[in-house]
Design a protein around this motif. Sequence first.
Motif, short mmCIF file in Angstrom:
data_model
loop_
_atom_site.label_atom_id
_atom_site.label_comp_id
_atom_site.label_asym_id
_atom_site.label_seq_id
_atom_site.Cartn_x
_atom_site.Cartn_y
_atom_site.Cartn_z
N HIS A 1 34.44 38.11 29.43
CA HIS A 1 34.61 39.03 30.58
C HIS A 1 35.86 39.45 31.16
CE1 HIS A 1 30.46 37.22 31.36
NE2 HIS A 1 30.66 36.09 31.37
N GLU B 1 38.33 42.21 31.77
CA GLU B 1 37.98 43.46 32.47
C GLU B 1 37.92 44.74 31.33
OE1 GLU B 1 40.98 44.45 35.53
OE2 GLU B 1 40.62 42.52 36.41
N PRO B 2 36.87 45.46 31.66
CA PRO B 2 36.63 46.64 30.73
C PRO B 2 37.89 47.32 30.08
CG PRO B 2 35.45 47.14 32.56
CD PRO B 2 36.20 45.64 32.67
N ILE C 1 34.79 45.77 23.02
CA ILE C 1 35.14 46.96 24.11
C ILE C 1 34.08 47.43 24.66
CG2 ILE C 1 36.78 48.49 24.90
CD1 ILE C 1 38.68 47.75 22.59
N ASN C 2 34.04 47.39 26.05
CA ASN C 2 33.25 48.15 27.08
C ASN C 2 31.61 47.72 26.66
OD1 ASN C 2 35.02 49.49 28.55
ND2 ASN C 2 35.49 50.90 27.00
N GLN D 1 28.18 46.05 27.43
CA GLN D 1 27.23 45.76 28.70
C GLN D 1 27.18 44.43 28.87
OE1 GLN D 1 26.30 48.73 29.58
NE2 GLN D 1 25.43 47.95 31.72
N SER D 2 27.32 44.21 30.28
CA SER D 2 27.40 42.83 30.96
C SER D 2 26.19 42.70 31.63
CB SER D 2 28.61 42.44 31.67
OG SER D 2 28.64 41.01 32.20
N LYS E 1 30.20 46.57 32.62
CA LYS E 1 30.94 46.36 31.31
C LYS E 1 31.93 45.34 31.24
CE LYS E 1 29.74 50.91 30.06
NZ LYS E 1 29.48 51.60 28.82
N LYS E 2 32.31 44.94 30.20
CA LYS E 2 33.23 43.86 30.01
C LYS E 2 33.81 43.91 28.70
CE LYS E 2 29.96 40.44 28.15
NZ LYS E 2 29.82 39.10 27.99
N ASP E 3 34.88 43.36 28.29
CA ASP E 3 35.41 42.89 26.77
C ASP E 3 35.36 41.64 26.44
OD1 ASP E 3 36.18 45.73 26.93
OD2 ASP E 3 38.16 45.54 26.83
N SER F 1 43.79 40.15 33.47
CA SER F 1 42.09 40.11 33.51
C SER F 1 42.02 38.71 34.40
CB SER F 1 41.54 40.13 32.17
OG SER F 1 40.09 40.40 32.63
#
Length: 149
Positions: A19, A21-22, A46-47, A49-50, A56-58, A79
């Motif tokens: 989680h 931040e993208p 990276i980016n 789908q959450s 989106k998340k990393d 983050s």
Amino acid sequence: MSELTLRIEKIKQGTVIDHIEPGKAIRVLNILGLDGQDGRLITVAINVQSKKLGGKKDIIKVESVFLDNEQLNQISLISPKCSISYIKNFKVSKKFILNIPDKFIGLFPCTNENCISNAEREPVMSEFMVISEKPVKLRCAYCSRILRF
């Protein structure tokens, strides 16, 4: 398993940072000093789908690395609210949400050249108080300089 499912290799022991931040995973890797040259398994997404957040998340998975408080504090600036999971024998042994601490002591210097915390003759470590989490803003305890992240 459907064709759209992405599988990321599990780690036996280490840390999963989820989680993020993208678009900020690379900055987190830089803070941790990880560049892949030491042979450890590092997985970076990276980016992604959450489902939980609806956006989106990393994600970062690092084999054989457990974070210290200084690293956690640095990541919290990039983050806040990401989750940290420590893995042992392929299972989560500890999981928590990363929060920004109330203050940062000695983590980085004040940007004010004239701040007493930057004077070599003074035995004072830099100290910053958190005044805002979104966006992250800190105030120097000595000269009141505001830092934005």
